[in-house]
Design a protein around this motif. Structure first.
Motif, PDB file in Angstrom:
ATOM      1  N   ASP A 261      -2.647  14.902   5.588  1.00 52.43           N
ATOM      2  CA  ASP A 261      -1.357  14.449   6.052  1.00 52.43           C
ATOM      3  C   ASP A 261      -1.941  13.065   6.767  1.00 52.43           C
ATOM      4  O   ASP A 261      -2.991  12.446   6.676  1.00 52.43           O
ATOM      5  CB  ASP A 261      -0.714  15.326   7.128  1.00 52.43           C
ATOM      6  CG  ASP A 261      -1.456  15.559   8.245  1.00 52.43           C
ATOM      7  OD1 ASP A 261      -2.760  14.942   8.633  1.00 52.43           O
ATOM      8  OD2 ASP A 261      -1.585  16.806   8.918  1.00 52.43           O
ATOM      9  N   THR A 265      -6.800  10.396   8.021  1.00 47.50           N
ATOM     10  CA  THR A 265      -7.581   9.209   8.056  1.00 47.50           C
ATOM     11  C   THR A 265      -7.807   8.783   9.632  1.00 47.50           C
ATOM     12  O   THR A 265      -8.359   7.478   9.909  1.00 47.50           O
ATOM     13  CB  THR A 265      -6.917   8.255   7.451  1.00 47.50           C
ATOM     14  OG1 THR A 265      -5.558   7.822   7.947  1.00 47.50           O
ATOM     15  CG2 THR A 265      -6.912   8.417   5.612  1.00 47.50           C
ATOM     16  N   ARG A 291      -2.874  20.249  -0.735  1.00 50.10           N
ATOM     17  CA  ARG A 291      -1.521  19.548  -0.577  1.00 50.10           C
ATOM     18  C   ARG A 291      -1.560  18.275  -0.028  1.00 50.10           C
ATOM     19  O   ARG A 291      -2.489  18.124   0.923  1.00 50.10           O
ATOM     20  CB  ARG A 291      -0.470  20.529  -0.099  1.00 50.10           C
ATOM     21  CG  ARG A 291      -0.296  20.948   1.424  1.00 50.10           C
ATOM     22  CD  ARG A 291       0.577  21.688   1.881  1.00 50.10           C
ATOM     23  NE  ARG A 291       0.551  21.812   3.302  1.00 50.10           N
ATOM     24  CZ  ARG A 291       1.432  22.735   4.065  1.00 50.10           C
ATOM     25  NH1 ARG A 291       2.298  23.291   3.273  1.00 50.10           N
ATOM     26  NH2 ARG A 291       1.043  22.699   5.352  1.00 50.10           N
ATOM     27  N   PHE A 292      -0.699  17.375  -0.164  1.00 50.88           N
ATOM     28  CA  PHE A 292      -0.436  16.135   0.434  1.00 50.88           C
ATOM     29  C   PHE A 292       0.706  15.905   0.911  1.00 50.88           C
ATOM     30  O   PHE A 292       1.768  16.008   0.163  1.00 50.88           O
ATOM     31  CB  PHE A 292      -0.756  14.992  -0.737  1.00 50.88           C
ATOM     32  CG  PHE A 292      -2.311  15.015  -1.266  1.00 50.88           C
ATOM     33  CD1 PHE A 292      -3.168  14.140  -0.367  1.00 50.88           C
ATOM     34  CD2 PHE A 292      -2.818  15.841  -2.261  1.00 50.88           C
ATOM     35  CE1 PHE A 292      -4.540  13.932  -1.219  1.00 50.88           C
ATOM     36  CE2 PHE A 292      -4.266  15.840  -2.521  1.00 50.88           C
ATOM     37  CZ  PHE A 292      -5.002  15.194  -2.021  1.00 50.88           C
ATOM     38  N   SER A 293       0.975  15.556   2.111  1.00 47.08           N
ATOM     39  CA  SER A 293       2.169  15.000   2.912  1.00 47.08           C
ATOM     40  C   SER A 293       1.941  13.683   3.024  1.00 47.08           C
ATOM     41  O   SER A 293       3.090  13.080   3.582  1.00 47.08           O
ATOM     42  CB  SER A 293       2.495  15.782   4.133  1.00 47.08           C
ATOM     43  OG  SER A 293       1.506  15.647   4.992  1.00 47.08           O
ATOM     44  N   ALA A 294       0.963  12.893   2.661  1.00 41.09           N
ATOM     45  CA  ALA A 294       0.769  11.655   2.870  1.00 41.09           C
ATOM     46  C   ALA A 294      -0.272  10.999   1.630  1.00 41.09           C
ATOM     47  O   ALA A 294      -0.736  11.703   0.956  1.00 41.09           O
ATOM     48  CB  ALA A 294       0.465  10.911   4.220  1.00 41.09           C
ATOM     49  N   GLU A 295       0.153   9.682   1.317  1.00 39.87           N
ATOM     50  CA  GLU A 295      -0.803   9.217   0.203  1.00 39.87           C
ATOM     51  C   GLU A 295      -2.161   8.613   0.867  1.00 39.87           C
ATOM     52  O   GLU A 295      -2.426   7.889   1.934  1.00 39.87           O
ATOM     53  CB  GLU A 295      -0.227   8.144  -0.392  1.00 39.87           C
ATOM     54  CG  GLU A 295      -0.972   7.394  -1.511  1.00 39.87           C
ATOM     55  CD  GLU A 295      -0.284   6.420  -2.203  1.00 39.87           C
ATOM     56  OE1 GLU A 295      -0.655   5.755  -3.180  1.00 39.87           O
ATOM     57  OE2 GLU A 295       0.945   6.193  -1.998  1.00 39.87           O
ATOM     58  N   PRO A 296      -3.282   9.104   0.574  1.00 42.77           N
ATOM     59  CA  PRO A 296      -4.689   8.627   1.006  1.00 42.77           C
ATOM     60  C   PRO A 296      -4.761   7.080   0.596  1.00 42.77           C
ATOM     61  O   PRO A 296      -4.483   6.680  -0.773  1.00 42.77           O
ATOM     62  CB  PRO A 296      -5.600   9.465   0.299  1.00 42.77           C
ATOM     63  CG  PRO A 296      -5.032  10.175  -0.951  1.00 42.77           C
ATOM     64  CD  PRO A 296      -3.638  10.162  -0.606  1.00 42.77           C
ATOM     65  N   ARG A 297      -5.154   6.436   1.500  1.00 44.39           N
ATOM     66  CA  ARG A 297      -5.582   5.056   1.327  1.00 44.39           C
ATOM     67  C   ARG A 297      -6.906   4.386   2.004  1.00 44.39           C
ATOM     68  O   ARG A 297      -7.036   5.092   2.915  1.00 44.39           O
ATOM     69  CB  ARG A 297      -4.363   4.159   1.841  1.00 44.39           C
ATOM     70  CG  ARG A 297      -3.129   4.287   1.115  1.00 44.39           C
ATOM     71  CD  ARG A 297      -1.887   3.245   1.546  1.00 44.39           C
ATOM     72  NE  ARG A 297      -0.981   3.359   0.681  1.00 44.39           N
ATOM     73  CZ  ARG A 297      -0.667   2.977  -0.444  1.00 44.39           C
ATOM     74  NH1 ARG A 297      -1.603   2.041  -0.821  1.00 44.39           N
ATOM     75  NH2 ARG A 297       0.435   3.170  -1.324  1.00 44.39           N
ATOM     76  N   PRO A 303      -5.122   2.160  -2.353  1.00 41.33           N
ATOM     77  CA  PRO A 303      -4.738   3.537  -2.859  1.00 41.33           C
ATOM     78  C   PRO A 303      -6.255   4.293  -3.091  1.00 41.33           C
ATOM     79  O   PRO A 303      -7.039   3.723  -3.749  1.00 41.33           O
ATOM     80  CB  PRO A 303      -3.930   3.609  -3.821  1.00 41.33           C
ATOM     81  CG  PRO A 303      -4.226   2.216  -4.495  1.00 41.33           C
ATOM     82  CD  PRO A 303      -4.534   1.286  -3.247  1.00 41.33           C
ATOM     83  N   SER A 306      -6.070  10.945  -5.734  1.00 33.27           N
ATOM     84  CA  SER A 306      -5.998  12.221  -4.963  1.00 33.27           C
ATOM     85  C   SER A 306      -5.730  13.372  -6.066  1.00 33.27           C
ATOM     86  O   SER A 306      -5.163  13.171  -7.137  1.00 33.27           O
ATOM     87  CB  SER A 306      -4.674  12.126  -4.167  1.00 33.27           C
ATOM     88  OG  SER A 306      -3.688  11.839  -4.935  1.00 33.27           O
TER      89      SER A 306
END
Length: 340
Positions: A261, A265, A291-297, A303, A306
């Motif tokens: 989430d 980070t 699961r992902f609730s945000a995009e990893p950057r 980007p 994922s």
């Protein structure tokens, strides 16, 4: 190619060590000639003992016998005895929320943590590292300190490993932010806040100290009573495991956790891994999560690749039921994506 696999635990599902092994097996099924290194990580929460034990020659896992669990039922207590006389204690192991039969925000206690620390001190520990994360309680560490009674801190001092910078009190503090995760209602949050306020009035230590709210305020209790020092957990454990020196320019890093989430980070294993990978010139970083609730950057907002286990397994229940299977599938997917 050097491939470093350095996940956190997938909380409540699979340990960091087993997660790394499963991802590695999947990667090797596609790219068997790569130099794959399994380097499980932690940030002060669940799995910290495992991560440090895995990379510390001659570390010994010691038993404290049965101690008081967070809901009062006895649980086995453990600590890690390092060759230099340091004892590493993991709050999640003896006072963690995963040990609760049912949530009890007002009654849950850290007493077992204190009992494990007492056993470590009695065995001759000269330094103490307390990994704070995954707590069931919001007692400010009062349960632990009561169990320690008149014990003195070890001669080389106490370090607290945590992945949060929350203060003890207020709208961003231990009760307001983390109380709901432990089952607290609004009225119970107000009561917990009053308890923590009364506790902090006994000491001169500033309750606004960053990180004082970690583990339901347990960090504050040891800051105030034992003059402990707070350290960010992920960088500390990454240093112990040698993560930076194992990363190679042009290589690959695979990290991950159970649920990614917006906070992932911010001082946690995944975020720290992404940062190190960028600094070391790693060519490809993958984040695997349930699961992902945000995009990893990465740094600068770039980007990061994922892979979600729920997408591979078809549902959250299926992913949780067979985490090793789907982590292996994710490792294979990452290797395939690299080849593409």
């Amino acid at each position: 190619m050097r491939v470093v696999i350095a996940p956190d635990s997938f909380k409540g599902s699979i340990s960091a060590r087993d997660a790394a092994a499963a991802i590695a097996a999947g990667w090797r099924s596609v790219r068997p000639s790569d130099d794959v290194l399994e380097l499980p990580q932690a940030d002060g929460g669940e799995g910290t003992l495992d991560a440090i034990e895995a990379v510390t020659p001659d570390a010994v896992r010691r038993s404290a016998g049965l101690v008081t669990g967070p809901d009062g039922r006895p649980v086995p207590g453990e600590w890690l005895d390092l060759p230099d006389g340091t004892a590493v204690v993991e709050l999640a192991q003896c006072s963690g929320i995963a040990l609760m039969e049912r949530l009890d925000p007002l009654g849950a206690t850290t007493r077992g943590l204190g009992e494990v620390i007492a056993a470590a001190l009695e065995s001759g520990a000269v330094e103490l590292v307390i990994a704070l994360g995954g707590s069931a309680s919001t007692d400010g560490g009062m349960g632990a300190l009561e169990a320690l009674d008149l014990s003195r801190p070890p001669p080389r001092g106490v370090r607290l490993l945590t992945d949060v910078t929350a203060p003890l009190l207020g709208p961003t503090g231990a009760a307001a932010v983390y109380g709901p995760q432990k089952g607290a209602t609004p009225d119970q949050i107000a009561e917990l806040e009053e308890r923590l306020l009364a506790f902090s009035s006994l000491y001169d230590v500033d309750p606004g100290t960053p990180g004082a709210g970690a583990a339901g305020g347990t960090a504050y209790g040891f800051l105030a009573a034992w003059n402990a020092v707070i350290q960010p957990g992920a960088p500390e454990i990454a240093g112990l495991t040698g993560l930076r020196r194992h990363l190679r320019p042009g290589g690959v890093l695979i990290t991950g956790e159970g649920s990614f989430d917006a906070t992932s980070t911010q001082g946690k294993v995944v975020g720290h891994g992404i940062q190190l990978a960028a600094e070391c010139g790693v060519s490809q970083t993958f984040v695997i999560a349930g699961r992902f609730s945000a995009e990893p950057r990465g740094p600068g907002g770039s980007p990061v690749a994922s892979i979600a286990l729920v997408d591979l397994a078809g549902s959250t229940d299926a992913a949780i039921a067979e985490p090793a299977r789907w982590l292996s599938a994710a490792g294979a997917r990452a290797a395939t994506q690299l080849e593409a």
